[in-house]
Design an enzyme around this catalytic site. Structure first.
Site, PDB file in Angstrom:
ATOM      1  N   HIS A  86      10.114   5.536   7.054  1.00 18.14           N
ATOM      2  CA  HIS A  86       9.489   4.263   7.437  1.00 18.14           C
ATOM      3  C   HIS A  86      10.570   3.349   8.006  1.00 18.14           C
ATOM      4  CE1 HIS A  86       6.756   0.837   7.347  1.00 18.14           C
ATOM      5  NE2 HIS A  86       7.814   0.127   6.970  1.00 18.14           N
ATOM      6  N   ASP A 165      -3.671  -4.269   0.111  1.00 15.37           N
ATOM      7  CA  ASP A 165      -2.565  -4.714   0.947  1.00 15.37           C
ATOM      8  C   ASP A 165      -3.071  -5.235   2.287  1.00 15.37           C
ATOM      9  OD1 ASP A 165       0.235  -4.960   1.847  1.00 15.37           O
ATOM     10  OD2 ASP A 165      -0.433  -3.448   3.279  1.00 15.37           O
ATOM     11  N   ARG A 172      -1.354 -13.379   4.214  1.00 15.91           N
ATOM     12  CA  ARG A 172       0.050 -13.805   4.335  1.00 15.91           C
ATOM     13  C   ARG A 172       0.379 -14.194   5.763  1.00 15.91           C
ATOM     14  NH1 ARG A 172       2.868  -8.720   2.681  1.00 15.91           N
ATOM     15  NH2 ARG A 172       4.739  -9.838   3.275  1.00 15.91           N
ATOM     16  N   SER A 187       4.170  -4.323  -0.318  1.00 16.55           N
ATOM     17  CA  SER A 187       3.228  -3.998   0.749  1.00 16.55           C
ATOM     18  C   SER A 187       3.591  -2.639   1.384  1.00 16.55           C
ATOM     19  CB  SER A 187       3.269  -5.117   1.797  1.00 16.55           C
ATOM     20  OG  SER A 187       2.668  -4.723   2.996  1.00 16.55           O
ATOM     21  N   LYS A 191       1.727   1.527   0.317  1.00 20.19           N
ATOM     22  CA  LYS A 191       1.134   2.476   1.276  1.00 20.19           C
ATOM     23  C   LYS A 191       1.887   3.803   1.260  1.00 20.19           C
ATOM     24  CE  LYS A 191       1.416  -0.963   4.107  1.00 20.19           C
ATOM     25  NZ  LYS A 191       1.452  -1.980   5.133  1.00 20.19           N
TER      26      LYS A 191
HETATM   27  N1  URA Z   1       5.103  -4.314   7.006  1.00 16.05           N
HETATM   28  C1  URA Z   1       4.201  -4.159   6.027  1.00 16.05           C
HETATM   29  O1  URA Z   1       3.519  -3.148   5.958  1.00 16.05           O
HETATM   30  N2  URA Z   1       4.089  -5.144   5.122  1.00 16.05           N
HETATM   31  C2  URA Z   1       4.833  -6.267   5.151  1.00 16.05           C
HETATM   32  O2  URA Z   1       4.684  -7.112   4.293  1.00 16.05           O
HETATM   33  C3  URA Z   1       5.766  -6.398   6.176  1.00 16.05           C
HETATM   34  C4  URA Z   1       5.890  -5.409   7.103  1.00 16.05           C
END
Ligand code: URA
Length: 430
Positions: A86, A165, A172, A187, A191
């Site tokens: 990621h 999320d 947010r 967050s 995932k």
């Molecule tokens: N990417 C995400 O998936 N979540 C965040 O809070 C910031 C970047």
């Protein structure tokens, strides 16, 4: 239904620097997902978290609570080990494209559930959609079958993973509470953990074009995410990498695919190759293959073969011509000297304004729009040499793109110090 807690009590606890219990956090996330906690209450909570932080236990509890709101994928039926990557995102960051097939060419499964771009950082799916026929949407069965047969899959993440999320992130985004390390870490990791990978390598970027500009904050984010992964039983490691200068020479969609294919063919810009190889080594190390000859699989064509199989499996034609732009404009050097500055963020914004990115989720992207850089910091230039080419389908976009680039690059006399913010890979965590 009688609720276990009261949202206002929990908000006051965080407001007053208190610590929430596991049960309180489980309830908070579940009740917000059910619509029992109102958006305005959750906004107050996220702002309290942004201002006052969270303990390590609270961040873990928040992550696990978000995972519990959705499905978890299970790769235990696969014959291969899984390893994922990621990136926190940056300008010209196309590394997933050469990386996934390179790692998969060693017989490892690389499930890359990706997103679309919003704002100045591009989205992996947007880039791949410039390949004629390629489709991002796969069913679960197609996803698993491709992982088994090809090893590499880059496709759209369904909404089933950590749905809390999605709701929280949208909130947010409109309440100024994105930039909180506990909220970002939970967050991203909710995932990734729900996705079920056995190993995960994080590319956490700092600098002009990164989400976290400050290297110290990027390090804290990396450490928090590595801990979260490890606590959840995922072998997790992070590289801390420099995003002061765009990565590679292509910023956009189709041109980033073209550059990725160059890397897979054994060429490509040095920085893209360096980061691809470094991340591949980490992923393969975590998958139990510390001595994998990653350079050999780029030079020998195995990574390219896997790329072709991966693109074809999702309906794409790896030999098809990529879209080309209707209009281009070249910006040239106005003096002799050395390129000393090339700031990532303005180049990302300019590419976005040319049509490579989207302002709203539902906007289309122009696959041929973007910027091709012809020089990088440290390169000598002569007056009249092309510095970069802007590309778009709509010439009315040039003016605002050029405006974004005001002061973003500079030709000077000194080779040193090159204002590139230091080495590409600053550190390794985990
Ligand atoms: N990417 C995400 O998936 N979540 C965040 O809070 C910031 C970047």
């Amino acid at each position: 239904m009688i609720e276990a807690f009261d949202a206002v009590d929990l908000i006051k606890t965080k407001r007053d620097h208190g610590i929430l219990t596991t049960e309180q956090i489980d309830w908070l996330v579940d009740a917000y997902t059910r619509g029992v906690i109102a958006d305005e209450q959750m906004s107050a909570m996220t702002m309290a978290i942004l201002l006052n932080g969270m303990s390590r236990d609270e961040i873990r509890d928040l992550t696990m609570a978000m995972i519990a709101t959705g499905e978890r994928l299970d790769f235990s039926g696969l014959s291969k080990r899984t390893t994922d990557k990621h990136s926190t995102g940056g300008v010209g960051d196309k590394i997933t494209l050469p990386l996934a097939p390179l790692v998969a060419s060693f017989g490892v499964a690389v499930p890359q559930l990706s997103g679309r771009g919003l704002g100045h950082t591009g989205g992996t799916l947007d880039k791949l959609e410039s390949i004629p026929g390629w489709r991002a949407q796969l069913s679960n069965d197609e996803f698993m079958a491709q992982l088994d047969a090809v090893g590499a899959v880059i496709c759209a993440a369904g909404s089933g993973l950590a749905p809390a999320d999605g709701k929280l992130y949208a909130l947010r985004d409109i309440t100024g509470t994105v930039e909180s390390i506990p909220l970002i870490a939970s967050s991203i990791m909710s995932k990734k953990i729900a996705e079920g990978t056995a190993a995960l390598v994080l590319d956490v970027k700092f600098g002009s074009g990164a989400f976290m500009r400050d290297p110290a904050k990027a390090r804290e984010l990396a450490e928090t995410m590595v801990r979260l992964g490890q606590d959840a039983g995922v072998a997790t490691r992070a590289l801390l990498t420099n995003m002061n200068v765009p990565l590679g020479l292509a910023i956009g969609n189709a041109n980033e695919v073209r550059e990725s294919v160059e890397v897979l063919a054994g060429g490509g810009p040095a920085d893209v190759v360096e980061l691809t190889l470094a991340l591949a080594r980490e992923m393969l190390d975590l998958a139990g293959m510390p001595d994998a000859d990653v350079e050999g699989h780029l030079a020998g064509g195995q990574a390219m073969d896997t790329w072709r199989a991966m693109i074809s499996a999702q309906g794409g034609d790896p030999d098809a011509a990529l879209p080309s732009p209707k209009e281009t404009q070249v910006v040239s050097a106005d003096r002799d000297g050395i390129l000393v500055t090339q700031e990532a963020l303005p180049f990302g914004i300019a590419a976005w304004r040319l049509g490579a990115g989207r302002a709203r989720k539902e906007d289309p992207v122009h696959h041929a729009a973007g910027i091709d850089l012809h020089v990088k910091p440290g390169d000598a230039v002569t007056k009249g040499d092309p510095l970069f080419t802007l590309a778009t389908d709509d010439p009315a976009r040039f003016e605002r793109a050029i405006e974004a680039l005001e002061g973003a690059y500079r030709i000077g006399d000194e080779v040193s110090p090159v204002e590139d913010g230091g080495p590409l890979i600053a550190d390794r965590i985990g």
